[in-house]
Design a protein around this motif. Structure first.
Motif, PDB file in Angstrom:
ATOM      1  N   MET A 352     -10.254   3.190   9.865  1.00  0.00           N
ATOM      2  CA  MET A 352      -9.767   3.105   8.489  1.00  0.00           C
ATOM      3  C   MET A 352      -8.466   2.301   8.439  1.00  0.00           C
ATOM      4  N   THR A 353      -8.293   1.568   7.363  1.00  0.00           N
ATOM      5  CA  THR A 353      -7.044   0.852   7.116  1.00  0.00           C
ATOM      6  C   THR A 353      -6.625   1.111   5.675  1.00  0.00           C
ATOM      7  N   ASP A 355      -6.636  -0.892   3.458  1.00  0.00           N
ATOM      8  CA  ASP A 355      -7.521  -1.667   2.579  1.00  0.00           C
ATOM      9  C   ASP A 355      -8.895  -1.018   2.412  1.00  0.00           C
ATOM     10  N   THR A 356      -9.134   0.087   3.106  1.00  0.00           N
ATOM     11  CA  THR A 356     -10.418   0.784   2.968  1.00  0.00           C
ATOM     12  C   THR A 356     -10.577   1.279   1.533  1.00  0.00           C
ATOM     13  N   LEU A 361     -13.432   6.155   1.708  1.00  0.00           N
ATOM     14  CA  LEU A 361     -12.607   7.158   2.382  1.00  0.00           C
ATOM     15  C   LEU A 361     -13.001   8.560   1.933  1.00  0.00           C
TER      16      LEU A 361
END
Length: 467
Positions: A352-353, A355-356, A361
């Motif tokens: 995950m980042t 920008d996800t 999420l």
């Protein structure tokens, strides 16, 4: 179904709901203070980090006094001990709210921990004795939800209370709940004692208390931002030596404070070997996620706490299907799938980042929460599948102690890994931590693959037969 069986089931369910409520209070008070520490520090005139001593004191007291709960119940009576523990926990909560300094707050947190250490294990023992094998899955499913819910919603609830009405209400909300629980305990909980009075195991109790207390202190120290190495080593050595000595004593003593015979049963062993890894791993996730969202991604505390609530959505959403899953597929298959899915979701979290997409999420956290819920219920139920009624007290005491210790080490393990990987950038430490958690879950899954296909069949929900 006879009227007697129907009455027994209703009574068992009512007691299980009551005990689950007290369990929720205990767990919430064990985790919610971390959110309120800055506000409490300002009000009490101390550094916010110093408030951590009240958290440690509470957790150490829980671990230290759980082993005594079984003996007290058999000697004094289940209703007396359970109701007294609720009263002690509630009064201590009020005194915590009235505290004006760190010293008196810590003292009342210790008293509160003593109430919690007696309240939940004794309540669970009452449920295990009254449910019977036919109702064990339902009863354990009810008892499981606080362990799933409290760590998830505590940051959010704590933040709301602190921002709106003040940190004192973290403790004051226990007062009405405690009064209701006390009255319900007097009405619903039977007064049961052991037919034979056994002497108190003083030597074993001292060893267990010192060993467990030292290990919990070590775990708490490891979770600090600055780890006192000497204190950690001393606590670890004392804990290891005392626990090793306690195990040797329990194997030889005529009436040990904690019997180890339950480990001869495959189902109990599975629940507290791979099951402990599962509990440790899933206890670490709610600790790591808010830190990732706030420290690495720059989210606000409220947004981070709200996002973690999606795990709770998965917990609740899958609940109605837990018993049918066990009925259709059996314990082995359910444990394998639950641990596998939990491991895969944690691996996905490592990728995950900021920008996800939030919807992605949320889906990931819901699935993770569902796996946690199913796994917790399966492990907790199978623990007592083959335990006879006369052996329920020592098995429950041992189970409660091991579960408390495993959950306490979840945060410590995550904190140590985060600190060790601190040089890997903003998100790097969290990615490494998620991978470590996933490995722990994979080991638990391996144990599930090795367990007998018939394990837990004695309490497997019966298939409904169509007329």
């Amino acid at each position: 179904m006879t009227a007697t069986m129907t009455t027994r089931r209703r009574s068992s369910t009512a007691v299980a709901v009551l005990v689950a409520g007290t369990y929720f209070m205990e767990l919430l008070d064990g985790t919610i203070l971390a959110t309120a520490a800055p506000a409490m520090g300002r009000d009490l005139g101390v550094d916010p980090a110093a408030v951590g001593v009240t958290i440690t004191a509470y957790l150490v007291t829980l671990a230290v006094f759980i082993p005594v709960s079984g003996w007290l119940t058999d000697r004094i009576g289940s209703r007396t001990v359970f109701a007294s523990a609720i009263a002690l926990f509630t009064v201590a909560s009020a005194l915590c709210a009235l505290s004006t300094g760190l010293v008196d707050l810590t003292i009342w947190r210790i008293v509160q921990g003593l109430g919690g250490a007696l309240m939940v294990p004794v309540g669970r023992l009452v449920v295990l004795r009254s449910a019977g094998r036919d109702q064990l899955v339902t009863a354990i499913a009810i008892l499981t939800w606080p362990a799933l819910a409290a760590p998830i919603i505590a940051p959010f609830v704590g933040g709301v209370l602190v921002d709106t009405v003040g940190w004192h209400w973290i403790f004051l909300i226990n007062l009405p709940l405690g009064v209701v629980a006390f009255v319900a305990a007097l009405v619903l909980v039977p007064q049961e004692r052991a037919p034979e009075r056994v002497p108190f195991d003083w030597f074993g109790s001292v060893l267990a208390c010192l060993g467990l207390g030292a290990l919990v202190v070590m775990a708490s120290l490891l979770a600090l931002d600055r780890v006192p190495i000497v204190a950690v080593v001393v606590a670890g050595v004392v804990g290891a030596v005392c626990c090793w000595s306690a195990v040797r004593h329990f194997r030889r003593a005529a009436h040990p404070i904690m019997g180890l015979d339950a480990f001869r049963l495959e189902t109990f062993r599975i629940s507290h070997a791979g099951g402990s890894l599962f509990r440790l791993a899933v206890s670490a996730v709610p600790f790591v996620l808010p830190l990732l969202f706030q420290d690495a991604w720059g989210w606000s505390a409220v947004l981070a706490g709200s996002a973690v609530l999606w795990v709770f959505v998965g917990n609740l959403g899958i609940k109605p299907m837990t018993t049918p899953f066990l009925r259709w597929f059996g314990y082995r298959a359910v444990i394998i799938v639950a641990t596998s899915v939990a491991a895969l979701t944690v691996v996905a979290m490592a990728f995950m980042t900021e920008d996800t997409p939030f919807w992605l999420l949320a889906v990931l956290l819901v699935v993770s929460g569902a796996a946690r819920s199913v796994g917790f219920t399966a492990y907790n139920t199978i623990a007592f599948a083959d335990v006879e009624q006369q052996d329920m007290t020592p098995a429950n005491t041992l189970s409660s102690t091991l579960q408390q210790t495993a959950a306490g080490f979840g945060v410590a393990v995550a904190a140590v890994v985060l600190r060790a990987a601190a040089g890997l950038g903003a998100s790097g430490p969290y990615q490494v931590t998620f991978w470590v958690i996933a490995v722990l879950l994979a080991v638990a899954c391996l144990e599930g693959l090795l367990m007998s296909r018939t394990a837990g069949e004695t309490v497997r929900p019966a298939r409904r037969v169509r007329a």
